[in-house]
Write a protein that holds these residues in place. Structure first.
Motif, PDB file in Angstrom:
ATOM      1  N   ASN A  82       0.817  -1.263  -0.097  1.00 14.17           N
ATOM      2  CA  ASN A  82      -0.110  -0.047  -0.066  1.00 14.17           C
ATOM      3  C   ASN A  82       0.780   1.348   0.005  1.00 14.17           C
ATOM      4  OD1 ASN A  82       0.844   0.521   2.678  1.00 14.17           O
ATOM      5  ND2 ASN A  82      -0.778  -0.586   3.433  1.00 14.17           N
ATOM      6  N   GLY A  83       0.169   2.500   0.076  1.00 13.73           N
ATOM      7  CA  GLY A  83       0.785   3.699  -0.227  1.00 13.73           C
ATOM      8  C   GLY A  83       1.700   3.906   1.097  1.00 13.73           C
ATOM      9  N   LYS A  84       1.696   3.306   2.177  1.00  9.70           N
ATOM     10  CA  LYS A  84       2.461   3.409   3.549  1.00  9.70           C
ATOM     11  C   LYS A  84       3.597   2.518   3.359  1.00  9.70           C
ATOM     12  CE  LYS A  84      -1.690   4.808   6.262  1.00  9.70           C
ATOM     13  NZ  LYS A  84      -2.375   4.564   7.381  1.00  9.70           N
ATOM     14  N   GLY A  85       3.623   1.718   2.253  1.00  9.39           N
ATOM     15  CA  GLY A  85       4.966   0.731   2.660  1.00  9.39           C
ATOM     16  C   GLY A  85       4.417  -0.487   3.171  1.00  9.39           C
ATOM     17  N   HIS A 260      -9.994  -2.840  -8.597  1.00 11.87           N
ATOM     18  CA  HIS A 260      -9.224  -4.040  -8.903  1.00 11.87           C
ATOM     19  C   HIS A 260      -7.704  -3.791  -8.480  1.00 11.87           C
ATOM     20  CE1 HIS A 260      -8.878  -7.367 -11.474  1.00 11.87           C
ATOM     21  NE2 HIS A 260      -7.981  -6.793 -11.746  1.00 11.87           N
ATOM     22  N   ILE A 261      -7.206  -2.479  -8.495  1.00  3.25           N
ATOM     23  CA  ILE A 261      -6.012  -2.504  -7.842  1.00  3.25           C
ATOM     24  C   ILE A 261      -5.797  -2.443  -6.451  1.00  3.25           C
ATOM     25  CG2 ILE A 261      -3.991  -0.978  -7.856  1.00  3.25           C
ATOM     26  CD1 ILE A 261      -4.917  -2.139 -10.670  1.00  3.25           C
ATOM     27  N   ASP A 262      -6.635  -1.622  -5.686  1.00  3.17           N
ATOM     28  CA  ASP A 262      -6.435  -1.519  -4.247  1.00  3.17           C
ATOM     29  C   ASP A 262      -6.792  -2.786  -3.429  1.00  3.17           C
ATOM     30  OD1 ASP A 262      -5.513   1.124  -4.509  1.00  3.17           O
ATOM     31  OD2 ASP A 262      -7.415   1.947  -4.454  1.00  3.17           O
ATOM     32  N   ILE A 263      -7.257  -3.690  -3.971  1.00  2.73           N
ATOM     33  CA  ILE A 263      -8.098  -4.899  -3.244  1.00  2.73           C
ATOM     34  C   ILE A 263      -6.929  -5.765  -2.759  1.00  2.73           C
ATOM     35  CG2 ILE A 263      -8.141  -6.422  -5.330  1.00  2.73           C
ATOM     36  CD1 ILE A 263     -10.761  -7.621  -4.095  1.00  2.73           C
ATOM     37  N   VAL A 264      -5.784  -5.672  -3.522  1.00  4.13           N
ATOM     38  CA  VAL A 264      -4.590  -6.284  -2.763  1.00  4.13           C
ATOM     39  C   VAL A 264      -3.633  -5.344  -2.194  1.00  4.13           C
ATOM     40  CG1 VAL A 264      -4.706  -8.165  -4.472  1.00  4.13           C
ATOM     41  CG2 VAL A 264      -3.527  -6.277  -5.210  1.00  4.13           C
ATOM     42  N   ASP A 267      -5.007  -1.999   3.961  1.00  3.37           N
ATOM     43  CA  ASP A 267      -4.592  -0.921   4.920  1.00  3.37           C
ATOM     44  C   ASP A 267      -4.327  -1.281   6.307  1.00  3.37           C
ATOM     45  OD1 ASP A 267      -7.081  -1.686   5.629  1.00  3.37           O
ATOM     46  OD2 ASP A 267      -7.905   0.411   5.263  1.00  3.37           O
ATOM     47  N   GLY A 268      -4.529  -2.760   6.490  1.00  2.00           N
ATOM     48  CA  GLY A 268      -4.268  -3.289   7.962  1.00  2.00           C
ATOM     49  C   GLY A 268      -4.786  -4.900   7.898  1.00  2.00           C
ATOM     50  N   PRO A 269      -4.360  -5.474   9.093  1.00  4.43           N
ATOM     51  CA  PRO A 269      -4.852  -7.040   9.096  1.00  4.43           C
ATOM     52  C   PRO A 269      -6.183  -7.220   8.987  1.00  4.43           C
ATOM     53  CG  PRO A 269      -4.269  -6.006  11.295  1.00  4.43           C
ATOM     54  CD  PRO A 269      -3.938  -4.955  10.150  1.00  4.43           C
TER      55      PRO A 269
END
Length: 670
Positions: A82-85, A260-264, A267-269
């Protein structure tokens, strides 16, 4: 409203807008070739710059490997970050029920939209398999695949091309995988020529997806499938609709609030895509109740090996799978050819079931300890030491088997339904000896209900040899081969066959292999050990008389009568019985026992009463001291391979002087 559901003019506008947003070339480049393809990526994606790699390792090494496979426009690592690494891999690996129990491998392949730069699904699957081998992933006890978009199709094709893997692959997780095709493919197919995109058309227009669907559905051993799908469009286009992303799921699919992109890019467990993977691992892979677990109550732990104590000649040691997965096991590498083992080849034990390791000792007097290897699919080979605490107990069991077999045969020949017709049957009736062999087998089956069918015939052959009925033992070994050819190939049964063949004179017993023969020294040692155990059984005298009343069994009755008389110390009575038996069916065993009790004698003046000497195979030849006029012309009798008992010619022609008989194995079939 999604572009896919818009009216035609608005849909065309959405498609063009998407093409512009993606930077897809719609015309020639200003300063270059008109056919050159530009590098195009979806928003949030870039070219794949990293190769296949391990992204999570443990110490000590875990037994489960998770393989992540990205989709189109993806990258081996960035696709899952994700964007936070923060990485999808780490959220899974740090779950409290999973930490330390899995290692994670990320596979990547060229997926940028060059005109000829991407692998297609088939090529990607082949590359995946080679990388799994190269990086040692296939050595793990369990493997779980997680595929995003086209990566899910690559995983399915990899498993279909390597169908021996599913025993190690309990589940795969498909995340936004186009199982019926993807809408984006129709758009991109008009803009860039790419084999990967052409394969993502709807299934009714795509041969590869049709074949994949048919092959997967027709595969009964396929792994279970868990699914997660997107519910948001990507730039106005729903890349993978619900109907396409859930077709192969074995459980209700999980809807994830993402495109489709953000699904993988969780942002957390607690992101639902992560939860889908961790639940699959906890429920189908790491649940302790699913682990294969073998219980072997008859085998005792002793240091680095196991111990099996024998108090009888044949033992069935229970093997119980109390776990939740199938286990394969076998018993191999016997330390001595007196030891017969089963199963020789891996036997699969389903969860909650039981079977047996089977051990037969064909000679309890050789040594006090043997060993073999127990081979299983869940741990390294272990040595099993077979110990005999008290040889006398094994000998007592041998006597018990003998007594049971004698009683079973006596009951069979005393049955009026058998006795009356058998007394009238011709000597060459082969069905009558077969019935005796069957009677011994049936007794063994009652005494050993857990023994495999081949093992029962082998035990029966061993008993028949102890009764000195070697030709019947040969028949029993033939039946063992018919029931299970793999049993008779092991050294213990080959040794038993060599003894049987050498004492009966049968040249070949088994149809699938040559029968070994004992050399002179081995044969002499066996002759010395030929026992008279049956003579101590109370029913033996009656059985010997009953057998002599049946022409087809008279030979076996005389052999038994000779053993009785010899055990009583009556050598003349034994010699006479053996001599009559030799007239019916010459054999090395009868010849040796006849010689041991004084050899051939005759009241005929023309022949005299000179003793005989034995040839190397127990054949009867005249004494060198005999004069020519007293020795009949020698006659060679070939003992053929389990031929009907037509050697019982006493009732049809003059007896043959055994001094004039040379017993030799038949040359037929050599």
């Amino acid at each position: 409203m999604d572009a896919s559901n818009a009216p035609a003019p608005r849909r065309l506008f959405a498609i063009l807008a998407l093409a512009l947003a993606l930077g897809l070339p719609g015309c020639k480049n200003a300063g270059g070739s008109g056919n050159a393809a530009r590098v195009v990526t979806l928003p949030g994606e870039s070219l794949n710059e990293s190769g296949p790699q391990w992204v999570v390792r443990t110490q000590p090494s875990a037994k489960v490997a998770i393989v992540f496979v990205h989709g189109l426009f993806g990258d081996t690592v960035r696709t899952w970050t994700n964007g936070k690494g923060e990485r999808f891999f780490d959220f899974v690996a740090k779950h409290p029920d999973i930490a330390g129990k899995v290692e994670i491998f990320a596979f990547g392949y060229p997926s940028s939209m060059f005109a000829s730069g991407s692998f297609d699904i088939q090529a990607s699957a082949k590359a995946l398999h080679e990388m799994l081998k190269h990086h040692g992933v296939l050595t793990y006890e369990k493997i779980v695949f997680v595929g995003h978009s086209m990566g899910g199709l690559v995983v399915m094709r990899e498993l279909l091309m390597n169908r021996d893997l599913p025993s190690e692959v309990p589940v795969i997780v498909l995340i936004a995988t186009p199982q019926e095709g993807a809408e984006i493919a129709r758009i991109a197919d008009h803009i860039a020529r790419n084999p990967a995109l052409s394969q993502l058309k709807p299934a009714d227009r795509n041969d590869l997806l049709k074949i994949l669907n048919d092959d997967w559905r027709a595969w009964p051993e396929r792994p279970r499938v868990r699914c997660a799908y997107e519910n948001r469009s990507t730039r106005g286009v729903m890349i993978v609709k619900w109907s396409s992303g859930t077709r192969f799921c074995d459980e209700p699919p999980v809807e994830v609030s993402a495109d489709h992109i953000d699904i993988v890019k969780p942002d957390g467990p607690n992101h639902l895509a992560v939860v889908t993977v961790t639940n699959a691992l906890r429920e189908l892979v790491l649940d302790p109740a699913l682990e294969p677990r073998l219980e072997m109550p008859a085998l005792k732990e002793e240091g680095d090996h196991l111990v099996l104590e024998l108090d009888r000649l044949n033992v069935s040691a229970p093997v119980i799978n109390s776990g939740g997965k199938p286990v394969r096991f076998s018993a191999v590498d016997a330390s001595h050819d007196a030891l017969v083992l089963g199963p020789r080849h891996p036997l699969e034990l389903p969860p909650g079931s039981r079977d047996n390791i089977w051990v037969l000792l064909t000679d309890p007097a050789i040594q006090a300890e043997y060993q073999f290897k127990l081979r299983t699919s869940i741990r390294p080979d272990r040595i099993v030491k077979v110990r005999i605490p008290d040889v006398r107990r094994l000998q007592a069991h041998q006597q018990q088997l003998m007594q049971g077999a004698v009683a079973a045969v006596l009951q069979h020949v005393s049955d009026p339904g058998n006795a009356a017709p058998w007394r009238l049957a011709p000597p060459e009736d082969a069905g009558i000896p077969d019935a005796i062999v069957q009677a011994v087998h049936d007794y063994v089956a009652r005494d050993n209900p857990d023994a495999p069918e081949s093992a029962r015939w082998i035990i029966a052959a061993d008993i028949l040899n102890e009764l000195n009925w070697h030709a019947l033992a040969a028949r029993s070994l033939q039946r063992a081969e018919q029931a299970g050819p793999e049993w008779v190939s092991q050294q213990g049964v080959q040794r038993l066959a060599a003894i049987t063949a050498s004492l009966s004179g049968e040249r070949r017993i088994f149809a699938s292999m040559e029968t070994p023969m004992l050399d002179e020294a081995q044969l002499a040692a066996v002759h010395q050990r030929e026992g008279l155990a049956a003579a101590t059984v109370p029913e033996t005298p009656l059985l010997a008389r009953r057998l002599q009343e049946i022409p087809a069994l008279r030979f076996y009755g005389l052999s038994l009568e000779g053993d009785l008389q010899q055990a009583r110390g009556d050598k003349d009575g034994a010699r006479a019985a053996y001599q009559d038996a030799a007239v019916i069916r010459p054999s090395p065993s009868i010849s040796a026992r006849l010689t041991a009790t004084g050899g051939w004698r005759s009241t005929s003046p023309a022949i005299g009463a000179d003793p005989t000497t034995m040839g190397p195979l127990g054949d009867l030849r005249t004494s060198p001291a005999a004069t020519a006029p007293t020795v009949p012309q020698q006659r060679v009798i070939e003992v053929r391979e389990l031929a009907p008992l037509d050697a019982n010619r006493a009732s049809r022609e003059a007896p043959v002087d055994p001094r004039a008989v040379i017993v030799q194995p038949s040359t037929i079939g050599r």
